[in-house]
Design an enzyme around this catalytic site. Structure first.
Site, short mmCIF file in Angstrom:
data_model
loop_
_atom_site.label_atom_id
_atom_site.label_comp_id
_atom_site.label_asym_id
_atom_site.label_seq_id
_atom_site.Cartn_x
_atom_site.Cartn_y
_atom_site.Cartn_z
N SER A 1 -4.36 12.24 6.82
CA SER A 1 -3.49 11.91 5.69
C SER A 1 -4.13 12.04 4.32
O SER A 1 -3.43 11.92 3.30
CB SER A 1 -2.93 10.48 5.84
OG SER A 1 -1.87 10.48 6.76
N SER B 1 0.03 11.84 4.89
CA SER B 1 0.91 10.89 4.26
C SER B 1 0.58 10.58 2.80
O SER B 1 1.44 10.09 2.07
CB SER B 1 0.90 9.58 5.04
OG SER B 1 -0.36 8.95 4.95
N LYS C 1 -3.00 5.02 -3.70
CA LYS C 1 -1.95 5.12 -2.69
C LYS C 1 -1.31 3.75 -2.52
O LYS C 1 -2.02 2.73 -2.49
CB LYS C 1 -2.56 5.60 -1.37
CG LYS C 1 -1.54 5.92 -0.28
CD LYS C 1 -2.24 6.48 0.97
CE LYS C 1 -1.26 6.89 2.05
NZ LYS C 1 -1.95 7.42 3.26
#
Lengths: 480, 100
Positions: A179, A155, A80
């Site tokens: 997330s 997210s 990420k």
């Protein structure tokens, strides 16, 4: 030639370690699939193909010299893009960090490399991890590989999509209010949020420091256990990291659920949950029961206040953490005659609307006259939630709920911020309590999109959580 | 109970957070933040002053380490990605007064 695309991390590592295949060959196959397929998905902000090939060659050199590269030998991983990678752009999908190259690696990045993993790039996210759809990225949304007209969740939507599309067998995300788990559910992969403090946050760009935790995405529960074993452990560089030894998460995976006390959370399985999602959760509960678990319904009353508490606490912490983006030390600067004007111009141009919204909400919740009513009250609610969980765990070992109230929704479907926030109702309580939780795919909804079932457990009970998840995974193919 | 957030409040917190908003943004953000704060009315209405606040999942203690010189980030590498530097330091525009 995609012999190794779609294979588990465990299989790849075993084959690389035994010399059946080279790490270079594995990474080349995955890079080819990314190159061919990521255009319409947009899982990656950056693919680091050259660096990945160099890392793979180093793994192969270690093996050629008779050494062992580690438990993730030659396994391609996606990171990420809020995890710092030395010399490699780390943007948080924000204009304000565009082009910034961190001067250090996050601890988890070092640990993956030390275990022989090969990073192939940085994945898209809602800006600064604020969102539940990956629509808030400054670099465009990520699309759900199962249906590109729908969001992947967020997210960590890029990492979830990367695993769901087969671009990498495993990926890392971060989970502040869901997330990791919510995008895992919406994309049909496994997503684990570990106990707060089990995995070092050093080098994770901070959103809400008392809630943030790094964890893995994978196609299988066994790979989640494998990844957790590599990234868990005390880190002197993170003062909130737990100084406890790490158990083997892979050895206990087949422990089963015979005699395990499983509680279905009443407050998270009724109103507000789509009927097709609720039906899959019921089927999962039946599968656990059939495998020998003792299933009861339990009440955790305070979780109904979790959403409100979270959307005061997380923005409050974010408003403080994001004060550092001021055009002085890194990232964007918009020139102006004075420092004060420069900072305002930089932040106004650099942050997207959702980040501004949360900074302002947090600033308001912390401001004179409102602190006690909002932030202070939310912290007391957090205590209530922790107490109610503790009471529930007096009678059960694991709790069950949906991961997300619905399957993946269409782009633009939740344009109103509050309707987007409501996606997080089932995942937020574990962050507030600091507990581990995992989302396991369990069939599909009426729209043929994946449904995730969430299992929750007390702090540091990851071994129990993972063995229960393995039972669900085994049942998901047969139960309908 | 506090009142819903006003446009003046939004302008004020934006200023505190060093954000500049257009008039349209003030209107939009005021409505959106009011909706979130309305949702939080459930928490606001609780009588829980006797419940201690939880600031963190675990009790926080000071973490000490031996006072030994160790490796730090390389200054040149850090400064290489700063917007402006001078003589090994971060450079900023004028701090005092309205004009440079």
């Amino acid at each position: 030639m995609t012999d190794w695309v779609g294979r588990s991390a465990a299989d790849i590592a075993a084959a690389v370690r035994s010399g059946e295949v080279t790490a270079r060959s594995v990474v080349d196959e995955h890079l080819a699939v990314i190159d061919a397929g990521d255009g319409p998905i947009n899982a990656f902000n950056l693919v680091t193909a050259d660096a990945a090939r160099q890392s793979a060659d180093a793994v192969d050199a270690t093996i050629a010299a008779g050494g062992d590269p580690g438990p993730l030998a030659g396994v391609p991983v996606a990171l990420k893009d809020n995890l710092c990678t030395r010399g490699i752009p780390t943007t948080c999908s924000s204009r304000i960090l565009e082009g910034w190259r961190p001067p250090y690696d996050a601890t988890v990045v070092q640990l993956l490399a030390s275990a022989g993993a090969v990073s192939v790039g940085k994945t898209n996210l809602d800006e600064f991890a604020m969102g539940s759809s990956t629509e808030n990225s400054a670099f465009g949304p990520t699309r759900n590989p199962r249906d590109p007209s729908r969001v992947p969740g967020g997210s960590s939507g890029g990492s979830a999509a990367a695993v769901a599309a087969g671009f990498t067998p495993v990926a890392l995300g971060s989970d502040t209010g869901g997330s990791i788990r919510q995008p895992a559910a919406l994309c049909g992969v496994v997503g684990l949020k570990p106990t707060y403090g089990l995995v070092s946050r050093y080098g994770l760009v901070a959103f809400a420091s008392s809630l943030d935790q790094i964890g893995p995405f994978s196609a299988t529960v066994a790979d989640a256990a494998l990844m957790l074993g590599v990234i868990a452990g005390h880190d002197p560089a993170d003062s909130t990291s737990i100084p406890e030894p790490v158990p083997s998460y892979t050895e206990s995976l087949s422990a089963g659920v015979a005699g395990l006390r499983v509680g279905v959370v009443r407050e998270l399985t009724g109103e507000g949950i789509a009927p097709d999602v609720a039906a899959r959760v019921n089927a999962a509960v039946a599968a656990l029961s059939a495998a020998g678990a003792e299933v009861t319904e339990v009440s955790v009353p305070a979780v109904t206040y979790g959403l409100s508490a979270y959307y005061l606490i997380a923005p409050a912490e974010a408003s403080s953490n994001l004060a550092r983006y001021d055009g002085v030390r890194f990232g964007l600067r918009v020139d102006a005659p004075t420092t004060d004007a420069m900072m305002t111009a930089t932040r106004t141009a650099g942050f997207g609307a959702e980040v501004k919204r949360r900074i302002m909400l947090g600033t308001y919740a912390l401001s004179t006259g409102y602190y006690d009513a909002y932030y202070g009250k939310a912290q007391r609610v957090r205590t209530l939630i922790a107490r109610d969980f503790a009471a529930a765990y007096d009678t059960v070992d694991v709790l069950v709920s949906p991961t997300s109230p619905t399957t993946a929704f269409a782009f633009g479907a939740k344009a109103d911020p509050l309707s987007m926030y409501l996606n997080d109702v089932c995942t937020i309580p574990s962050n507030l309590a600091g507990h581990p939780a995992i989302s396991v795919p369990f069939g599909t909804g009426d729209d043929a999109m994946p449904v995730g079932v969430q299992l929750m457990a007390p702090a540091l009970a990851e071994t129990t959580l993972l063995s229960a998840a393995a039972v669900l995974e085994a049942a998901s193919g047969v139960a309908s | 109970m506090t009142s819903r957030i006003t446009a003046d409040d939004v302008v004020h917190v934006a200023r505190l957070a060093r954000l500049s908003l257009t008039d349209d943004e003030v209107t939009t953000f005021t409505d959106q933040l009011a909706a979130v704060l309305d949702h939080a009315a459930d928490v606001e209405a609780l009588s829980i002053d006797d419940v201690p606040p939880m600031i963190h999942p675990w009790p926080l203690r000071n973490v000490m380490r031996p006072d030994e010189v160790g490796a730090t980030l390389d200054r040149d590498e850090v400064l290489a990605h700063a917007p402006a530097t001078e003589e090994g330091q971060f450079r900023v525009p004028a701090i005092l007064g309205d004009e440079p």
